[in-house]
Design a protein around this motif. Structure first.
Motif, PDB file in Angstrom:
ATOM      1  N   GLY A 397       0.826  -1.216   0.000  1.00  0.00           N
ATOM      2  CA  GLY A 397       0.000   0.000   0.000  1.00  0.00           C
ATOM      3  C   GLY A 397       0.857   1.262   0.000  1.00  0.00           C
ATOM      4  O   GLY A 397       0.333   2.385  -0.081  1.00  0.00           O
ATOM      5  N   ASN A 398       2.208   1.093   0.075  1.00  0.00           N
ATOM      6  CA  ASN A 398       3.089   2.276   0.088  1.00  0.00           C
ATOM      7  C   ASN A 398       2.891   3.106  -1.165  1.00  0.00           C
ATOM      8  O   ASN A 398       2.735   4.327  -1.104  1.00  0.00           O
ATOM      9  CB  ASN A 398       4.567   1.847   0.138  1.00  0.00           C
ATOM     10  CG  ASN A 398       4.957   1.390   1.525  1.00  0.00           C
ATOM     11  OD1 ASN A 398       4.189   1.567   2.467  1.00  0.00           O
ATOM     12  ND2 ASN A 398       6.131   0.793   1.648  1.00  0.00           N
ATOM     13  N   THR A 399       2.941   2.438  -2.318  1.00  0.00           N
ATOM     14  CA  THR A 399       2.821   3.163  -3.586  1.00  0.00           C
ATOM     15  C   THR A 399       1.452   3.835  -3.671  1.00  0.00           C
ATOM     16  O   THR A 399       1.348   5.026  -3.979  1.00  0.00           O
ATOM     17  CB  THR A 399       2.993   2.186  -4.774  1.00  0.00           C
ATOM     18  OG1 THR A 399       4.181   1.437  -4.567  1.00  0.00           O
ATOM     19  CG2 THR A 399       3.045   2.924  -6.093  1.00  0.00           C
ATOM     20  N   LEU A 404      -1.987   8.504  -3.754  1.00  0.00           N
ATOM     21  CA  LEU A 404      -3.239   9.114  -3.279  1.00  0.00           C
ATOM     22  C   LEU A 404      -2.969  10.467  -2.631  1.00  0.00           C
ATOM     23  O   LEU A 404      -3.728  11.417  -2.829  1.00  0.00           O
ATOM     24  CB  LEU A 404      -3.947   8.171  -2.291  1.00  0.00           C
ATOM     25  CG  LEU A 404      -4.603   6.946  -2.952  1.00  0.00           C
ATOM     26  CD1 LEU A 404      -4.996   5.899  -1.909  1.00  0.00           C
ATOM     27  CD2 LEU A 404      -5.821   7.348  -3.775  1.00  0.00           C
ATOM     28  N   ARG A 405      -1.850  10.566  -1.897  1.00  0.00           N
ATOM     29  CA  ARG A 405      -1.526  11.863  -1.285  1.00  0.00           C
ATOM     30  C   ARG A 405      -1.280  12.910  -2.353  1.00  0.00           C
ATOM     31  O   ARG A 405      -1.702  14.059  -2.226  1.00  0.00           O
ATOM     32  CB  ARG A 405      -0.310  11.724  -0.350  1.00  0.00           C
ATOM     33  CG  ARG A 405      -0.698  11.151   1.012  1.00  0.00           C
ATOM     34  CD  ARG A 405       0.372  11.396   2.063  1.00  0.00           C
ATOM     35  NE  ARG A 405       1.621  10.693   1.752  1.00  0.00           N
ATOM     36  CZ  ARG A 405       1.840   9.413   2.033  1.00  0.00           C
ATOM     37  NH1 ARG A 405       0.911   8.682   2.625  1.00  0.00           N
ATOM     38  NH2 ARG A 405       2.983   8.855   1.720  1.00  0.00           N
ATOM     39  N   VAL A 406      -0.611  12.510  -3.448  1.00  0.00           N
ATOM     40  CA  VAL A 406      -0.367  13.457  -4.541  1.00  0.00           C
ATOM     41  C   VAL A 406      -1.705  13.941  -5.107  1.00  0.00           C
ATOM     42  O   VAL A 406      -1.911  15.138  -5.327  1.00  0.00           O
ATOM     43  CB  VAL A 406       0.485  12.799  -5.661  1.00  0.00           C
ATOM     44  CG1 VAL A 406       0.603  13.720  -6.873  1.00  0.00           C
ATOM     45  CG2 VAL A 406       1.858  12.410  -5.138  1.00  0.00           C
ATOM     46  N   LEU A 407      -2.628  13.016  -5.309  1.00  0.00           N
ATOM     47  CA  LEU A 407      -3.924  13.399  -5.875  1.00  0.00           C
ATOM     48  C   LEU A 407      -4.680  14.329  -4.927  1.00  0.00           C
ATOM     49  O   LEU A 407      -5.282  15.319  -5.360  1.00  0.00           O
ATOM     50  CB  LEU A 407      -4.767  12.153  -6.163  1.00  0.00           C
ATOM     51  CG  LEU A 407      -4.233  11.213  -7.257  1.00  0.00           C
ATOM     52  CD1 LEU A 407      -5.135   9.992  -7.402  1.00  0.00           C
ATOM     53  CD2 LEU A 407      -4.122  11.938  -8.595  1.00  0.00           C
ATOM     54  N   LEU A 408      -4.624  14.039  -3.633  1.00  0.00           N
ATOM     55  CA  LEU A 408      -5.340  14.886  -2.673  1.00  0.00           C
ATOM     56  C   LEU A 408      -4.713  16.273  -2.622  1.00  0.00           C
ATOM     57  O   LEU A 408      -5.420  17.292  -2.541  1.00  0.00           O
ATOM     58  CB  LEU A 408      -5.341  14.245  -1.278  1.00  0.00           C
ATOM     59  CG  LEU A 408      -6.075  12.897  -1.177  1.00  0.00           C
ATOM     60  CD1 LEU A 408      -6.013  12.339   0.235  1.00  0.00           C
ATOM     61  CD2 LEU A 408      -7.535  13.018  -1.618  1.00  0.00           C
ATOM     62  N   VAL A 432      -4.617   1.318   2.783  1.00  0.00           N
ATOM     63  CA  VAL A 432      -5.342   2.312   1.983  1.00  0.00           C
ATOM     64  C   VAL A 432      -6.683   2.646   2.643  1.00  0.00           C
ATOM     65  O   VAL A 432      -7.057   3.812   2.766  1.00  0.00           O
ATOM     66  CB  VAL A 432      -5.563   1.799   0.535  1.00  0.00           C
ATOM     67  CG1 VAL A 432      -6.469   2.729  -0.244  1.00  0.00           C
ATOM     68  CG2 VAL A 432      -4.223   1.637  -0.179  1.00  0.00           C
ATOM     69  N   CYS A 433      -7.393   1.612   3.093  1.00  0.00           N
ATOM     70  CA  CYS A 433      -8.724   1.871   3.661  1.00  0.00           C
ATOM     71  C   CYS A 433      -8.641   2.665   4.961  1.00  0.00           C
ATOM     72  O   CYS A 433      -9.524   3.454   5.266  1.00  0.00           O
ATOM     73  CB  CYS A 433      -9.481   0.567   3.894  1.00  0.00           C
ATOM     74  SG  CYS A 433      -9.936  -0.239   2.362  1.00  0.00           S
ATOM     75  N   ARG A 434      -7.578   2.451   5.729  1.00  0.00           N
ATOM     76  CA  ARG A 434      -7.458   3.207   6.985  1.00  0.00           C
ATOM     77  C   ARG A 434      -7.040   4.643   6.709  1.00  0.00           C
ATOM     78  O   ARG A 434      -7.570   5.587   7.294  1.00  0.00           O
ATOM     79  CB  ARG A 434      -6.451   2.540   7.916  1.00  0.00           C
ATOM     80  CG  ARG A 434      -7.057   1.333   8.578  1.00  0.00           C
ATOM     81  CD  ARG A 434      -6.093   0.686   9.541  1.00  0.00           C
ATOM     82  NE  ARG A 434      -6.641  -0.601   9.961  1.00  0.00           N
ATOM     83  CZ  ARG A 434      -5.919  -1.669  10.216  1.00  0.00           C
ATOM     84  NH1 ARG A 434      -4.619  -1.623  10.110  1.00  0.00           N
ATOM     85  NH2 ARG A 434      -6.499  -2.787  10.580  1.00  0.00           N
ATOM     86  N   GLU A 435      -6.052   4.818   5.797  1.00  0.00           N
ATOM     87  CA  GLU A 435      -5.555   6.179   5.543  1.00  0.00           C
ATOM     88  C   GLU A 435      -6.493   6.970   4.657  1.00  0.00           C
ATOM     89  O   GLU A 435      -6.544   8.196   4.732  1.00  0.00           O
ATOM     90  CB  GLU A 435      -4.158   6.119   4.907  1.00  0.00           C
ATOM     91  CG  GLU A 435      -3.117   5.685   5.915  1.00  0.00           C
ATOM     92  CD  GLU A 435      -1.694   5.781   5.389  1.00  0.00           C
ATOM     93  OE1 GLU A 435      -1.421   6.578   4.468  1.00  0.00           O
ATOM     94  OE2 GLU A 435      -0.845   5.030   5.915  1.00  0.00           O
TER      95      GLU A 435
END
Ligand code: PRP
Ligand code: URA
Length: 470
Positions: A397-399, A404-408, A432-435
């Motif tokens: 889930g690192n990638t 996802l952070r970039v998109l946000l 992913v589901c937690r973050e």
């Protein structure tokens, strides 16, 4: 937990089992969850136990097949219901007919179908049930019942299980045990004489008069509903049992995660998708085949993902001049592929959504297994769009979390991101589901986990290498 083992109801309970493991919150048999983003029903049918129906002619080996499946699933909670438990008690008149060998025990009316359905439905909804006990010598229901706790897997076994439509419609897997008529007759004579106090002549008479005609009318034809037909002549077919139990184990793994995360969607599996996965996961598969089946699978995942986009109602007039009320596809969507493997999914997205803009992100895994952002090229107005994020493998889930952070940061709304992936490790799903609890993950299979080298197992290998290498 120690549950008495009735003659015709078997239970296997692992030490860790607790009845609360199976509590299903807020669902009814007909409930379908809708995503907050789109209007499509989700693929969440696995919130219920996995229901297997095993049918076949008399003495075909159904019970042995069920026992083998249960043995192989010994770390899961499995219960088995036998249709025989649901024979109706005979009335005085029917008892006289039975004594005169003139009562038909092989037709649907011989069973208490409502009670059987009721018991299956309770187990399906995570409730315990009391199963009747049938006495074959007196043809009547005994006073004692057998208490059966809810389970992860419910096996329903009986001659008419695939014939009975209401039951058939509930089954996740339908198995037909196929054994030659003469083998079945020989076994039936042996069983009825030794276990049910009958004489050989009587057994043959009943077989000719009722059993065989009912087989020809109801049981044989129900074979067409089966997902799997198991040839069971020699009393063993370990290949079929392996195939079935691996499939069930996979479903149960998914079951746990989709109970926890409402935004996780696993596309319905069938033996076509399993076949594609088998080829893709086989290390000996050629590059050509990997690309061919990889493309097929990408297309399935992309089509499934598109179903979670928002839509508007739309009416059209058909060539027959009739109105048709349907829906209009969402506008304002784009794709983002994670270089390099994610690019393998771009074609599938373009084939479905002509002219769609697709951005790219490249992250690099450093020696600490963290990801640095190396490159990004995204649509300028991405913050206004729903984003279909493409990456065939979700591992740690690192990638995914980095991307996802970039998109946000670009202003994309988390709830408007659909992460499309071919296989997902539970570790990556948790992360992913937690973050990012609002992101919808759509995957075709959930794997067992990741190993000490951060590789997904059983996995698919280096997807990018296998897909793009020359
Ligand atoms: O969840 P994670 O543990 O981060 O692993 C998943 C990542 O690994 C794969 O890419 P890889 O690093 O193999 O690069 P590639 O696409 O260039 O082959 C895959 O396509 C994901 O991007
Ligand atoms: O939602 C969408 C958008 C474009 N094309 C599709 O097939 N579906």
């Amino acid at each position: 937990m120690n549950i008495p083992m009735p003659a015709n109801v078997s239970t296997v309970l692992p030490n860790s089992y607790s009845s609360t493991d199976n509590v299903i919150e807020g669902t009814s048999p007909n409930s379908t969850r809708r995503t907050t983003q789109g209007g499509s029903p989700s693929f969440r049918q696995l919130r219920h136990p996995f229901l297997i129906g095993v049918a076949g002619g008399t003495a075909s080996g159904k019970t042995t097949v069920c026992d083998r499946i249960m043995q192989r699933l010994n770390d899961q909670c499995v219960v088995m219901l036998c249709q025989d438990s649901f024979y109706r008690s005979l009335t005085e008149t029917e008892l006289k007919l039975a004594a005169a060998k003139n009562y038909n025990f092989d037709i649907p009316e011989a069973f208490d179908q409502d009670l059987m359905m009721n018991c299956i439905d309770k187990l399906r909804n995570g409730l315990s049930v009391d199963i009747p006990t049938y006495d074959f010598t007196t043809h009547s229901r005994a006073a004692a019942t057998q208490h059966v706790e809810p389970a992860d897997v419910v096996i329903v076994e009986g001659i008419l299980v695939l014939h009975m439509e209401k039951i058939r419609n509930l089954l996740h897997m339908k198995i037909y045990v196929d054994t030659d008529d003469d083998v079945r007759l020989a076994r039936r004579i042996q069983r009825d004489v030794t276990e049910r106090g009958r004489d050989v002549g009587g057994v043959i008479e009943q077989y000719t008069k009722f059993v065989k005609p009912a087989f020809d009318q109801f049981i044989g034809p129900s074979r067409r509903y089966a997902d799997i037909i198991i040839p069971w002549q020699r009393g063993d077919n370990s290949v079929a049992i392996d195939l079935i139990t691996e499939h069930i184990k996979l479903k149960l793994q998914q079951h746990d995660l989709i109970r926890i995360y409402p935004k996780l969607q696993v596309i319905p599996s069938n033996f076509q998708t399993r076949g594609m996965h088998t080829i893709l996961r086989d290390r000996d598969t050629s590059k050509n085949d990997f690309v061919f089946y990889g493309n097929r699978m990408c297309r399935l995942v992309v089509e499934a993902g598109l179903g979670f986009l928002p839509f508007k109602e739309k009416s059209v007039i058909t060539p027959a001049g009739e109105p048709y009320t349907g829906v209009e596809f969402a506008r304002g969507i784009c794709g983002v592929s994670v270089i390099r493997s994610g690019e393998a999914m771009e074609n599938a997205l373009r084939e479905c959504c002509q002219g769609i803009k697709i951005g790219k992100i490249l992250v690099h895994r450093n020696e600490k297994n963290e990801n640095d952002l190396i490159y990004q090229k995204l649509p300028n107005d991405i913050s206004q769009r729903s984003v279909l994020l493409l990456d065939p493998v979700l591992g740690t889930g690192n990638t995914a979390c980095k991307v996802l952070r970039v998109l946000l940061e670009k202003g994309v709304q988390e709830s408007k991101i659909l992460f499309l992936t071919m296989i997902a490790a539970p570790e990556g799903v948790h992360r992913v589901c937690r973050e990012h609890p609002q992101v919808t993950i759509i995957t075709s299979e959930i794997d067992r986990g990741i190993n000490e080298d951060f590789v997904v197992v059983p996995g698919i290998g280096e997807f990018g290498d296998r897909f793009f290498s020359s």
